[in-house]
Design an enzyme around this catalytic site. Structure first.
Site, PDB file in Angstrom:
ATOM      1  N   TYR A  90     -11.365   1.193  10.359  1.00  0.00           N
ATOM      2  CA  TYR A  90     -12.580   1.631   9.645  1.00  0.00           C
ATOM      3  C   TYR A  90     -12.992   0.685   8.538  1.00  0.00           C
ATOM      4  O   TYR A  90     -13.964   0.935   7.845  1.00  0.00           O
ATOM      5  CB  TYR A  90     -12.410   3.047   9.087  1.00  0.00           C
ATOM      6  CG  TYR A  90     -11.084   3.340   8.410  1.00  0.00           C
ATOM      7  CD1 TYR A  90     -10.789   2.835   7.159  1.00  0.00           C
ATOM      8  CD2 TYR A  90     -10.127   4.132   9.044  1.00  0.00           C
ATOM      9  CE1 TYR A  90      -9.580   3.101   6.540  1.00  0.00           C
ATOM     10  CE2 TYR A  90      -8.909   4.405   8.443  1.00  0.00           C
ATOM     11  CZ  TYR A  90      -8.637   3.883   7.193  1.00  0.00           C
ATOM     12  OH  TYR A  90      -7.436   4.150   6.590  1.00  0.00           O
ATOM     13  N   LYS A  91     -12.246  -0.419   8.374  1.00  0.00           N
ATOM     14  CA  LYS A  91     -12.598  -1.388   7.326  1.00  0.00           C
ATOM     15  C   LYS A  91     -13.503  -2.449   7.957  1.00  0.00           C
ATOM     16  O   LYS A  91     -14.637  -2.155   8.319  1.00  0.00           O
ATOM     17  CB  LYS A  91     -11.324  -1.961   6.710  1.00  0.00           C
ATOM     18  CG  LYS A  91     -10.429  -0.887   6.079  1.00  0.00           C
ATOM     19  CD  LYS A  91      -9.135  -1.497   5.596  1.00  0.00           C
ATOM     20  CE  LYS A  91      -8.165  -0.436   5.085  1.00  0.00           C
ATOM     21  NZ  LYS A  91      -8.595   0.208   3.844  1.00  0.00           N
ATOM     22  N   ASP A 148       1.381  -4.904   8.476  1.00  0.00           N
ATOM     23  CA  ASP A 148       0.236  -4.022   8.278  1.00  0.00           C
ATOM     24  C   ASP A 148      -0.983  -4.937   8.166  1.00  0.00           C
ATOM     25  O   ASP A 148      -1.092  -5.732   7.225  1.00  0.00           O
ATOM     26  CB  ASP A 148       0.417  -3.189   7.001  1.00  0.00           C
ATOM     27  CG  ASP A 148      -0.726  -2.191   6.797  1.00  0.00           C
ATOM     28  OD1 ASP A 148      -1.838  -2.445   7.317  1.00  0.00           O
ATOM     29  OD2 ASP A 148      -0.526  -1.181   6.105  1.00  0.00           O
ATOM     30  N   PHE A 183       0.847  -1.181   0.000  1.00  0.00           N
ATOM     31  CA  PHE A 183       0.000   0.000   0.000  1.00  0.00           C
ATOM     32  C   PHE A 183       0.896   1.249   0.000  1.00  0.00           C
ATOM     33  O   PHE A 183       1.915   1.286   0.689  1.00  0.00           O
ATOM     34  CB  PHE A 183      -0.909  -0.035   1.227  1.00  0.00           C
ATOM     35  CG  PHE A 183      -1.969   1.017   1.207  1.00  0.00           C
ATOM     36  CD1 PHE A 183      -3.092   0.873   0.415  1.00  0.00           C
ATOM     37  CD2 PHE A 183      -1.828   2.174   1.955  1.00  0.00           C
ATOM     38  CE1 PHE A 183      -4.063   1.859   0.363  1.00  0.00           C
ATOM     39  CE2 PHE A 183      -2.795   3.169   1.917  1.00  0.00           C
ATOM     40  CZ  PHE A 183      -3.910   3.006   1.115  1.00  0.00           C
ATOM     41  N   ARG A 222     -12.333  -4.108  -7.396  1.00  0.00           N
ATOM     42  CA  ARG A 222     -12.133  -4.871  -6.160  1.00  0.00           C
ATOM     43  C   ARG A 222     -13.478  -5.078  -5.474  1.00  0.00           C
ATOM     44  O   ARG A 222     -14.210  -4.110  -5.243  1.00  0.00           O
ATOM     45  CB  ARG A 222     -11.189  -4.044  -5.286  1.00  0.00           C
ATOM     46  CG  ARG A 222     -10.600  -4.741  -4.111  1.00  0.00           C
ATOM     47  CD  ARG A 222      -9.562  -3.874  -3.420  1.00  0.00           C
ATOM     48  NE  ARG A 222     -10.163  -2.721  -2.739  1.00  0.00           N
ATOM     49  CZ  ARG A 222      -9.563  -2.002  -1.794  1.00  0.00           C
ATOM     50  NH1 ARG A 222      -8.334  -2.295  -1.445  1.00  0.00           N
ATOM     51  NH2 ARG A 222     -10.154  -0.982  -1.225  1.00  0.00           N
TER      52      ARG A 222
HETATM   53  C1  LIG Z   1      -3.035  -1.552   3.791  1.00  0.00           C
HETATM   54  C2  LIG Z   1      -3.273  -0.164   4.264  1.00  0.00           C
HETATM   55  N1  LIG Z   1      -2.355   0.427   5.050  1.00  0.00           N
HETATM   56  C3  LIG Z   1      -2.525   1.695   5.483  1.00  0.00           C
HETATM   57  C4  LIG Z   1      -3.626   2.420   5.122  1.00  0.00           C
HETATM   58  C5  LIG Z   1      -3.700   3.889   5.513  1.00  0.00           C
HETATM   59  O1  LIG Z   1      -4.238   4.105   6.717  1.00  0.00           O
HETATM   60  P1  LIG Z   1      -4.443   5.594   7.270  1.00  0.00           P
HETATM   61  O2  LIG Z   1      -4.895   6.430   6.120  1.00  0.00           O
HETATM   62  O3  LIG Z   1      -5.549   5.426   8.259  1.00  0.00           O
HETATM   63  O4  LIG Z   1      -3.180   6.051   7.836  1.00  0.00           O
HETATM   64  C6  LIG Z   1      -4.614   1.845   4.341  1.00  0.00           C
HETATM   65  C7  LIG Z   1      -5.823   2.614   3.971  1.00  0.00           C
HETATM   66  O5  LIG Z   1      -6.683   2.197   3.260  1.00  0.00           O
HETATM   67  C8  LIG Z   1      -4.426   0.525   3.883  1.00  0.00           C
HETATM   68  O6  LIG Z   1      -5.327  -0.070   3.093  1.00  0.00           O
END
Ligand SMILES: Cc1ncc(COP(=O)(O)O)c(C=O)c1O
Length: 418
Positions: free
Chosen positions: A229-230, A204, A127, A378
């Site tokens: 939030y997912k 992560d 990500f 997705r």
């Molecule tokens: C795999 C992954 N890591 C990190 C994040 C980012 O998180 P944040 O924006 O809350 O810092 C996301 C956001 O969708 C994500 O999907």
């Protein structure tokens, strides 16, 4: 597999999680086939009442006196999340900040605890925020980034990972479930390889928490971060979590020396002395309202049970893959996720050159997926509130927009948020 709608109805009739659907706003009422629970989960019906209690009673009436309860919320909710969902004994999970900020804190702390090692490892397909944080930390500390290749559909290859590890590596950052394809990493093997090299492993868990079992303690994980939030349904921008294995806590120091990570915080001492235990990774005043909604969401996931959720996730994504083979592949769409359920999280991705137009056409027919670069649609059914017939109906509409070519009427130019 029986691909009839009746078979999907039979799966719903036998679903042990069916009762949870009625505990989410909109599910069954708004007509949406919502397959974006891996981006922003639906709102639990209990959340507004909880928030209004915090606002009306604790804030409006309790005022500053309510800090006596709020002060312990980051660890209380962290423990509930740890024991109920993450396989982590109490005292190792803290709620607060964003995933990005938590990643930064743990990455710097981990890198500093491995002096003499000058390489940070991540995958080239992780990500964006993960890759950006790794690059920024490496630059600031004079380290090198080793980005290892990961197939954007099949995920990480263990041999490629092994080849990227040696005595120079300080920390390895990896996603347990890949954000684009849903590919699930082999926890036992990854942990073994990373530890053999003497590096720390930082997971992560954003696309894994609430979707697949995450046995942090049992797997020997060192560090982890993730979104709430997912699949945890904590709401937009809800504070994230971090995990630090107990044995590492005294050794690691947060690079952000905030007063919420300070020992005897209200002594207002002259200099920063990190708190004992997981609280040393706190920073500043935590978002109390956001944490209250995380507590509601995490409790629902814990109540449902992660094994049951994961089993339904595998069954729903199996149905998507099978219907995709039958209905979408003949229309020029390709599966862009691992085919075996044991190698996936709870989402499935398809590739098509006009994926962005397909995404808009699906939304127009009340199916909510999301688009991911370069050309992916997705689909993320959430085991707590998505039914098998929702999956079936969404796939039927996907077939319709392909065969009637209605997607071609939508703009090819992408919106700011996809
Ligand atoms: C795999 C992954 N890591 C990190 C994040 C980012 O998180 P944040 O924006 O809350 O810092 C996301 C956001 O969708 C994500 O999907």
């Amino acid at each position: 597999m029986d691909l009839s709608r009746a078979a999907a109805e039979a799966l719903d009739a036998a679903d042990p999680l069916a009762g949870f659907r009625g505990r989410f706003a909109g599910a069954g009422e708004d007509g949406l086939l919502y397959l974006d629970g891996n981006s922003l989960g639906r709102m639990p019906l209990a959340t507004p009442a909880t928030l209004s209690r915090v606002v009306e009673e604790e804030w409006a009436r309790g005022l500053v006196g309510s800090w006596s309860q709020w002060i312990g919320a980051a660890t209380r909710i962290g423990d509930a999340l740890g024991t109920g969902v993450l396989g982590a004994a109490p005292g190792q999970v803290l709620v607060g900040d964003s995933t990005t900020v938590n990643l930064y804190k743990l990455l710097v702390a981990g890198a500093a605890s491995r002096p003499g090692r000058d390489v940070l490892v991540c995958t080239a397909d992780d990500f964006p925020t993960d890759r950006y944080v790794v690059a920024g930390v490496a630059e600031a500390r004079g380290m090198t980034v080793r980005e290892i290749e990961a197939d954007i559909d099949q995920g990480l290859d263990l041999e490629v990972l092994a080849a990227g590890l040696d005595e120079r590596v300080a920390v390895v950052v990896l996603s347990l479930v890949a954000y684009r394809s849903g590919a699930l990493a082999d926890v036992a093997e990854v942990t073994r390889l990373v530890h053999e090299s003497g590096a720390l492993l930082l997971w992560d868990l954003s696309h894994a928490v609430g979707a697949v079992p995450v046995d942090l303690d049992a797997s020997g994980a060192d560090l982890a971060v993730g979104c709430t939030y997912k699949y945890l349904n904590g709401g937009p921008g809800a504070p994230a979590f971090l995990y630090v294995r107990r044995e590492l806590q005294e050794e690691l120091r947060s690079p952000i020396q905030g007063w919420f990570g300070q020992r005897d915080q209200f002594e207002m001492g002259p200099e920063y002395v990190p708190a004992e235990g997981i609280e040393r990774f706190g920073v500043g005043t935590p978002p109390v309202l956001g944490m209250a909604s995380v507590e509601v969401g995490a409790a629902l996931v814990a109540e449902a049970g992660i094994e049951t959720l994961a089993a339904k996730g595998r069954a729903m994504t199996d149905l998507i893959v099978a219907l995709g083979d039958a209905w979408l592949v003949p229309e020029g769409v390709a599966l862009a996720s691992p085919r075996e359920a044991s190698r996936r999280g709870s989402h499935v991705t398809f590739a098509h050159p006009q994926a962005w137009q397909l995404t808009q056409a699906l939304v127009d027919r009340q199916v909510v997926p999301d688009f991911r670069t370069p050309d992916r649609v997705r689909l993320g059914p959430a085991p707590l509130y998505t039914r098998f017939v929702d999956v079936w109906d969404a796939m039927a509409r996907f077939r319709e927009i392909l065969t009637d070519r209605s997607y071609e009427a939508f703009p090819a130019e992408r919106a700011r948020v996809t």
